[in-house]
Structure formats: C-alpha cells, structure tokens
Design a protein around this motif. Sequence first.
Motif, PDB file in Angstrom:
ATOM      1  N   GLY A  76       0.803  -1.224   0.000  1.00 15.05           N
ATOM      2  CA  GLY A  76       0.000   0.000   0.000  1.00 15.05           C
ATOM      3  C   GLY A  76       0.832   1.268   0.000  1.00 15.05           C
ATOM      4  N   GLU A 120       2.641   2.450   2.202  1.00 17.51           N
ATOM      5  CA  GLU A 120       2.497   3.202   3.451  1.00 17.51           C
ATOM      6  C   GLU A 120       3.852   3.421   4.135  1.00 17.51           C
ATOM      7  N   PRO A 180      -6.065   8.259  -1.138  1.00 17.55           N
ATOM      8  CA  PRO A 180      -5.538   6.961  -1.567  1.00 17.55           C
ATOM      9  C   PRO A 180      -6.647   5.913  -1.631  1.00 17.55           C
ATOM     10  N   GLY A 207      -6.211   3.050  -0.179  1.00 19.68           N
ATOM     11  CA  GLY A 207      -6.156   2.561   1.198  1.00 19.68           C
ATOM     12  C   GLY A 207      -5.065   3.280   1.958  1.00 19.68           C
ATOM     13  N   GLY A 208      -5.200   3.343   3.274  1.00 17.04           N
ATOM     14  CA  GLY A 208      -4.167   3.959   4.098  1.00 17.04           C
ATOM     15  C   GLY A 208      -4.107   5.465   3.910  1.00 17.04           C
ATOM     16  N   LYS A 225      -1.360   6.918   1.911  1.00 14.18           N
ATOM     17  CA  LYS A 225      -0.442   7.270   0.815  1.00 14.18           C
ATOM     18  C   LYS A 225      -0.741   6.454  -0.444  1.00 14.18           C
ATOM     19  N   ASP A 283      -2.087   2.266  -6.114  1.00 14.72           N
ATOM     20  CA  ASP A 283      -2.149   1.905  -4.689  1.00 14.72           C
ATOM     21  C   ASP A 283      -2.518   0.427  -4.559  1.00 14.72           C
ATOM     22  N   ASP A 284      -2.145  -0.134  -3.419  1.00 12.31           N
ATOM     23  CA  ASP A 284      -2.526  -1.506  -3.051  1.00 12.31           C
ATOM     24  C   ASP A 284      -2.174  -2.525  -4.128  1.00 12.31           C
TER      25      ASP A 284
HETATM   26 CA   LIG Z   1      -1.906   3.238   0.315  1.00 11.34          CA
END
Ligand SMILES: [Ca+2]
Length: 197
Positions: A52, A54, A92, A94-95, A97, A190-191
């Motif tokens: 992710g 992160e 994003p 997720g998260g 970033k 992302d992800d």
């Molecule tokens: Ca992310």
Amino acid sequence: MNLKQIIRGSTVVGLGLGFALTGCGGVEPGDASEPAELGSTEQGINVVTNSGFESAPAGVYNYTILSTGATTLTNWTIGSSIKVMHSTYKTPHGGTKSIDLNGYGAGSISQTIPTVVGAGYTVRFYVSNSPNCVGVSRSAKLTYGPSTASFSNTSGSWSLRTYVFNATSTSTLIKLESTSGGVSCGLAIDDLTVDGP
Ligand SMILES: [Ca+2]
C-alpha cells in the motif's frame, strides 16, 4: 461418461461417479447453481511487501518526490523519479499514501518477489490519475514475470486492474513504469498485491 464429467472436466469425476446420476436431480448445462470449479481457485498469500506504499517518507508537503535510486519507499526500487502522494493531496485507495508514477517525468517502481516455478500468481493493483492530470490519458507498462501489459487511465477514481501469470523462476520482477513522458503527473497506483499459492 456422464453429464457431470462433461461439465466439470477431469478433476472431480473420480469421487462421485457412481452417485452422479442418482443424486440431487442432476446438473443441467448452464445451471447457475453449479459453481465454476475450474479456473477459479482462490489463492491468498500476498508476496509483495509494502503493497500500500504506506512505508514511505512522510514529507512536509502534499507529496514527496523520490528520485532515481531512492531507497525510502521500503522494499521498492525507484528506477526513475516518482511521487509519494499523501492523503491531503490525493485520496488513496487505502491507508494514507499512494504513488504517482511520474515524479519529474516518467518514473518507475519495481520489486522482486519470491515465486515457485510453475505456480499461478495474480497481480492486482488500483489505478487512478494524479490530481493534476485527471481527465487526460496517462499510461504505464506492467512487467509481471514473463509478461508485460500496457494500460491507461483518465479518471480520478480508483479502479482495479488484474493480471495473472505462471512463474518461470524462483524470483520474479514486478515493475510498473510510466509511459507518459515529459509530464510531471501520471497514473496513481495503490494496493499492489501479488497473490500466490
Ligand atoms: Ca496506500
């Protein structure tokens, strides 16, 4: 040979052959209740680390440009400059970033993952456009084991991309590289996961 054998292929037949014609009313071709048993094997162990994005520099501003060779996006190799975008700049998937595949220009990230020769893997990641280039087409190339694929996007929404491959080596390169040159915003990612056995 019976109907189930034809529908299900060769893997399931041995067990219930004697009962297939007498049990449960049989199965008609196209019966929606019959689960797809071939090609739908669930594989669940993600072998990508920092999927992710992160684990990355927090930075001071809305995004941080990582230059070629930077090692601060943990476990990822920066081939050419990219951005780590913070949630204040780009929501994003997720998260907190996500990545812009363009930093100062077309950039790239890669990670070499452990794989089992002959095993099947599924690459999944989410694509959007960096805020400054929503509405214009941006593109990139994915290298995944023995294969490559080109993809593009124009929207600022996140959408899932999925690719499958069979590993040909005990380690496999997964690389995303922008093919939108000469511009300072590109595809957001992302992800990114690679699920294997
Ligand atoms: Ca992310």
